[in-house]
Design a protein around this motif. Structure first.
Motif, PDB file in Angstrom:
ATOM      1  N   LYS A   1     126.627 -41.010  97.653  1.00 29.14           N
ATOM      2  CA  LYS A   1     125.971 -41.385  96.417  1.00 29.14           C
ATOM      3  C   LYS A   1     125.920 -42.902  96.250  1.00 29.14           C
ATOM      4  CE  LYS A   1     127.045 -37.182  93.903  1.00 29.14           C
ATOM      5  NZ  LYS A   1     127.670 -36.566  92.748  1.00 29.14           N
ATOM      6  N   VAL A   2     127.003 -43.552  96.648  1.00 25.55           N
ATOM      7  CA  VAL A   2     127.048 -45.013  96.533  1.00 25.55           C
ATOM      8  C   VAL A   2     125.994 -45.640  97.446  1.00 25.55           C
ATOM      9  CG1 VAL A   2     128.473 -47.063  96.896  1.00 25.55           C
ATOM     10  CG2 VAL A   2     129.476 -45.030  95.861  1.00 25.55           C
ATOM     11  N   GLU A   3     125.895 -45.146  98.657  1.00 27.63           N
ATOM     12  CA  GLU A   3     124.908 -45.691  99.593  1.00 27.63           C
ATOM     13  C   GLU A   3     123.482 -45.446  99.096  1.00 27.63           C
ATOM     14  OE1 GLU A   3     125.425 -47.824 102.024  1.00 27.63           O
ATOM     15  OE2 GLU A   3     127.499 -47.683 101.333  1.00 27.63           O
ATOM     16  N   ARG A   4     123.230 -44.278  98.510  1.00 32.12           N
ATOM     17  CA  ARG A   4     121.898 -43.990  97.953  1.00 32.12           C
ATOM     18  C   ARG A   4     121.572 -44.945  96.812  1.00 32.12           C
ATOM     19  NH1 ARG A   4     122.121 -37.735  97.262  1.00 32.12           N
ATOM     20  NH2 ARG A   4     121.848 -38.393  95.117  1.00 32.12           N
ATOM     21  N   LEU A   5     122.568 -45.231  95.957  1.00 34.65           N
ATOM     22  CA  LEU A   5     122.358 -46.175  94.861  1.00 34.65           C
ATOM     23  C   LEU A   5     122.001 -47.554  95.406  1.00 34.65           C
ATOM     24  CD1 LEU A   5     122.545 -47.091  91.854  1.00 34.65           C
ATOM     25  CD2 LEU A   5     124.981 -47.537  92.297  1.00 34.65           C
TER      26      LEU A   5
ATOM     27  N   LYS B   1     126.729 -55.086  95.704  1.00 34.15           N
ATOM     28  CA  LYS B   1     127.909 -55.160  94.841  1.00 34.15           C
ATOM     29  C   LYS B   1     127.930 -54.054  93.791  1.00 34.15           C
ATOM     30  CE  LYS B   1     128.475 -60.041  95.626  1.00 34.15           C
ATOM     31  NZ  LYS B   1     128.699 -61.350  95.066  1.00 34.15           N
ATOM     32  N   SER B   2     126.868 -53.273  93.715  1.00 33.85           N
ATOM     33  CA  SER B   2     126.809 -52.170  92.765  1.00 33.85           C
ATOM     34  C   SER B   2     127.615 -51.002  93.320  1.00 33.85           C
ATOM     35  CB  SER B   2     125.363 -51.772  92.506  1.00 33.85           C
ATOM     36  OG  SER B   2     124.674 -52.861  91.904  1.00 33.85           O
ATOM     37  N   ASN B   3     128.041 -50.106  92.412  1.00 30.64           N
ATOM     38  CA  ASN B   3     128.955 -49.051  92.831  1.00 30.64           C
ATOM     39  C   ASN B   3     128.871 -47.874  91.872  1.00 30.64           C
ATOM     40  OD1 ASN B   3     130.928 -47.798  94.313  1.00 30.64           O
ATOM     41  ND2 ASN B   3     132.561 -49.213  93.765  1.00 30.64           N
ATOM     42  N   ILE B   4     129.492 -46.762  92.263  1.00 31.92           N
ATOM     43  CA  ILE B   4     129.676 -45.601  91.394  1.00 31.92           C
ATOM     44  C   ILE B   4     131.174 -45.360  91.317  1.00 31.92           C
ATOM     45  CG2 ILE B   4     129.245 -43.144  91.076  1.00 31.92           C
ATOM     46  CD1 ILE B   4     126.664 -43.490  92.694  1.00 31.92           C
ATOM     47  N   PHE B   5     131.704 -45.304  90.084  1.00 37.18           N
ATOM     48  CA  PHE B   5     133.135 -45.094  89.919  1.00 37.18           C
ATOM     49  C   PHE B   5     133.495 -43.637  90.201  1.00 37.18           C
ATOM     50  CE2 PHE B   5     132.505 -48.894  87.336  1.00 37.18           C
ATOM     51  CZ  PHE B   5     133.535 -49.692  87.798  1.00 37.18           C
ATOM     52  N   LYS B   6     134.681 -43.457  90.756  1.00 40.40           N
ATOM     53  CA  LYS B   6     135.174 -42.113  91.067  1.00 40.40           C
ATOM     54  C   LYS B   6     135.882 -41.552  89.843  1.00 40.40           C
ATOM     55  CE  LYS B   6     135.688 -43.202  95.913  1.00 40.40           C
ATOM     56  NZ  LYS B   6     136.584 -43.652  96.949  1.00 40.40           N
ATOM     57  N   SER B   7     135.103 -41.046  88.922  1.00 42.43           N
ATOM     58  CA  SER B   7     135.648 -40.359  87.752  1.00 42.43           C
ATOM     59  C   SER B   7     134.717 -39.195  87.439  1.00 42.43           C
ATOM     60  CB  SER B   7     135.787 -41.308  86.560  1.00 42.43           C
ATOM     61  OG  SER B   7     134.535 -41.633  86.035  1.00 42.43           O
ATOM     62  N   THR B   8     135.099 -38.390  86.495  1.00 42.76           N
ATOM     63  CA  THR B   8     134.347 -37.176  86.182  1.00 42.76           C
ATOM     64  C   THR B   8     132.885 -37.438  85.875  1.00 42.76           C
ATOM     65  OG1 THR B   8     136.381 -36.324  85.244  1.00 42.76           O
ATOM     66  CG2 THR B   8     134.389 -35.097  84.760  1.00 42.76           C
ATOM     67  N   LEU B   9     132.607 -38.484  85.101  1.00 41.98           N
ATOM     68  CA  LEU B   9     131.234 -38.745  84.656  1.00 41.98           C
ATOM     69  C   LEU B   9     130.442 -39.646  85.600  1.00 41.98           C
ATOM     70  CD1 LEU B   9     132.036 -39.182  80.861  1.00 41.98           C
ATOM     71  CD2 LEU B   9     131.134 -37.160  82.026  1.00 41.98           C
TER      72      LEU B   9
END
Length: 166
Positions: free
Chosen positions: A1-5, A40-48
């Protein structure tokens, strides 16, 4: 998902790498975004799975923002507004408690944006350094100071602790 973002933000056909005209940021309209830093953008590893998007400003600096959905940020926004108001009132009385409230904007009952502030979790500090004083000594040493920490750093720490307690 991070790579797609990151791929999506970097893809020229999405026209996000360069914003023309510059876009005023909703969290701080005095700051104008001219693009993104996709790497430098990312997706946090949390429920939402909140997104961390790093904007490139017109001055060339980074402005990271967390975008959340599924979370009600209205109470958070109210608390931060109260802290900001208290800070202004205290400063008018020449009492600077070194508060630094971050920016937050609830865009609906289920979504919003929060200014990302780089930090270290207190639990990580305690695990690595065993005390806050040891952490402060490591990052702001002053052998001549009574506790081995630069005077202005210790004052900021003490005042901000007092201010946030109030």
């Amino acid at each position: 998902k991070v790579e797609r973002l990151k791929k999506f933000l970097a893809d020229p056909k999405n026209e996000l790498t360069h914003l023309d005209p510059p876009l005023p940021l909703p969290l701080d309209p005095t700051v104008h975004a001219v693009g993104f830093f996709p790497e430098k953008s990312n997706i946090f590893k949390s429920t939402l799975l909140p997104l961390k998007l790093v904007f490139k400003t017109s001055t060339g600096q980074e402005y990271p923002i967390i975008f959340k959905t599924g979370d009600d940020l209205r109470q958070d926004q109210l608390v931060i507004q109260t802290v900001r108001l208290m800070d202004r009132l205290l400063r008018t009385e020449n009492l600077d408690l070194k508060l630094s409230p971050y920016r937050i904007l609830a865009t609906s009952p289920y979504a919003g944006a929060v200014q990302f502030v780089p930090s270290t979790a207190l639990s990580d500090v305690m695990h690595k350094y065993k005390s806050i004083l040891a952490y402060l000594r490591q990052h702001n040493p002053d052998e001549a100071a009574p506790l081995g920490v630069r005077k202005e750093v210790m004052e900021t720490y003490i005042k901000s602790c007092a201010g946030y307690c109030v």
